[in-house]
Design an enzyme around this catalytic site. Structure first.
Site, PDB file in Angstrom:
ATOM      1  CG  PHE A  26      -1.747   0.935   1.382  1.00 46.32           C
ATOM      2  CD1 PHE A  26      -3.077   1.359   0.442  1.00 46.32           C
ATOM      3  CD2 PHE A  26      -1.775   2.073   2.293  1.00 46.32           C
ATOM      4  CE1 PHE A  26      -3.678   2.283   0.523  1.00 46.32           C
ATOM      5  CE2 PHE A  26      -2.588   2.947   2.607  1.00 46.32           C
ATOM      6  CZ  PHE A  26      -3.555   3.121   1.608  1.00 46.32           C
ATOM      7  CB  SER A  94       3.005  -4.682   3.179  1.00 46.25           C
ATOM      8  OG  SER A  94       2.312  -4.002   4.149  1.00 46.25           O
ATOM      9  CG  MET A  95      -2.695  -4.230   0.492  1.00 44.34           C
ATOM     10  SD  MET A  95      -3.446  -2.806  -0.230  1.00 44.34           S
ATOM     11  CE  MET A  95      -2.392  -2.528  -1.635  1.00 44.34           C
ATOM     12  CG  ASP A 194       6.565  -4.867  10.253  1.00 48.23           C
ATOM     13  OD1 ASP A 194       6.569  -3.384  10.040  1.00 48.23           O
ATOM     14  OD2 ASP A 194       6.207  -5.560   9.413  1.00 48.23           O
ATOM     15  CG  HIS A 224       6.508  -2.922   6.727  1.00 48.76           C
ATOM     16  ND1 HIS A 224       5.678  -3.941   7.166  1.00 48.76           N
ATOM     17  CD2 HIS A 224       5.764  -2.214   5.817  1.00 48.76           C
ATOM     18  CE1 HIS A 224       4.720  -3.997   6.280  1.00 48.76           C
ATOM     19  NE2 HIS A 224       4.482  -3.205   5.214  1.00 48.76           N
TER      20      HIS A 224
END
Length: 249
Positions: A26, A94-95, A194, A224
């Site tokens: 994202f 992530s996303m 993270d 992250h």
């Protein structure tokens, strides 16, 4: 709307019949995954790194996109790669990890395996305010460039639109509801520290998928955006080991 040069999709044919789809996170772009994907291609795999709608242009465009748009782009790229390769793996950050899991839910027989780096299926407690805050506050400061390595930037948006952040949260819920449909092998790479996605997100994956094989690797020296951080070499090494093992099977 003009797409920034660093945000353009990336693809490489490789030398084999196995493909790997890479999905970014994202507010990010294919840039975050380009080196990871390029080194995978050098090992002989066909790779594809699409740009998700609303990314790599302006946060104002991101503001009017949602999980349906992001997943449609991911699925289109997956089907294009599947048309070229009999075996396809999906990697996501992530996303992008949530989108990868959704692909495995909807295309269970066609996803050979998942490689997830800090997959996002839930967030920190303060995100609970977003569904209401989006009506009062349009944007907040950037959540990007969570990287320990000095001098490395993610090229994420300087502002994060709360409407799109809420859309991402709704995507998380859709993915969590069907995780039992995922049964392919999973390589789960999680940063020990993270600040963006809590460890509970990886725990949801481990607890709710139906996969018989889940290999978890803790990344001790990355934040992250781990593919651009100090553990980038380890991510590539674990990825190639995973691909080799499961392509042979």
């Amino acid at each position: 709307m003009q797409v920034h040069e660093f945000a353009r999709p990336y693809a490489a044919e490789g030398n084999g019949e196995t493909g790997v789809l890479f999905l970014h996170g994202f507010t990010a772009t294919p840039w975050t995954l380009r080196d990871w994907a390029a080194r995978t291609a050098e090992a002989g795999y066909r790779v594809s790194v699409p740009r998700l709608p609303g990314h790599g242009t302006s946060w104002r465009e991101l503001e009017v996109t949602d999980g349906r748009d992001w997943y449609a782009a991911a699925q289109r790229a997956f089907l294009d790669l599947r048309a070229e390769c009999p075996t396809v793996f999906v990697a996501g950050l992530s996303m992008g990890g949530a989108l990868a899991l959704r692909l495995a839910e909807h295309h269970a027989d066609d996803v050979a395996g998942l490689i997830l780096v800090n997959p996002a299926l839930t967030g920190n407690p303060e995100l609970a305010l977003i569904p209401w805050a989006k009506h009062l506050i349009r944007t907040v400061d950037s959540i990007g460039s969570s990287i320990r390595r000095p001098g490395v930037v993610e090229h994420s948006y300087p502002r994060t639109p709360l409407k799109a952040a809420h859309a991402m949260m709704l995507l998380w819920g859709d993915v969590r509801a069907r995780l039992d449909l995922v049964h392919c092998p999973i390589l789960l790479l999680r940063s020990e520290h993270d600040p963006v996605v809590p460890a509970a997100s990886s725990e949801i994956v481990r607890r709710q998928v139906s996969s018989e094989e889940i290999v978890e690797v803790v990344l001790a020296d990355s934040a992250h955006v781990a593919p651009l951080d100090n553990d980038a070499d380890a991510i590539v090494a674990h990825t190639l080991d995973f691909l080799t093992t499961h392509t042979r099977r």
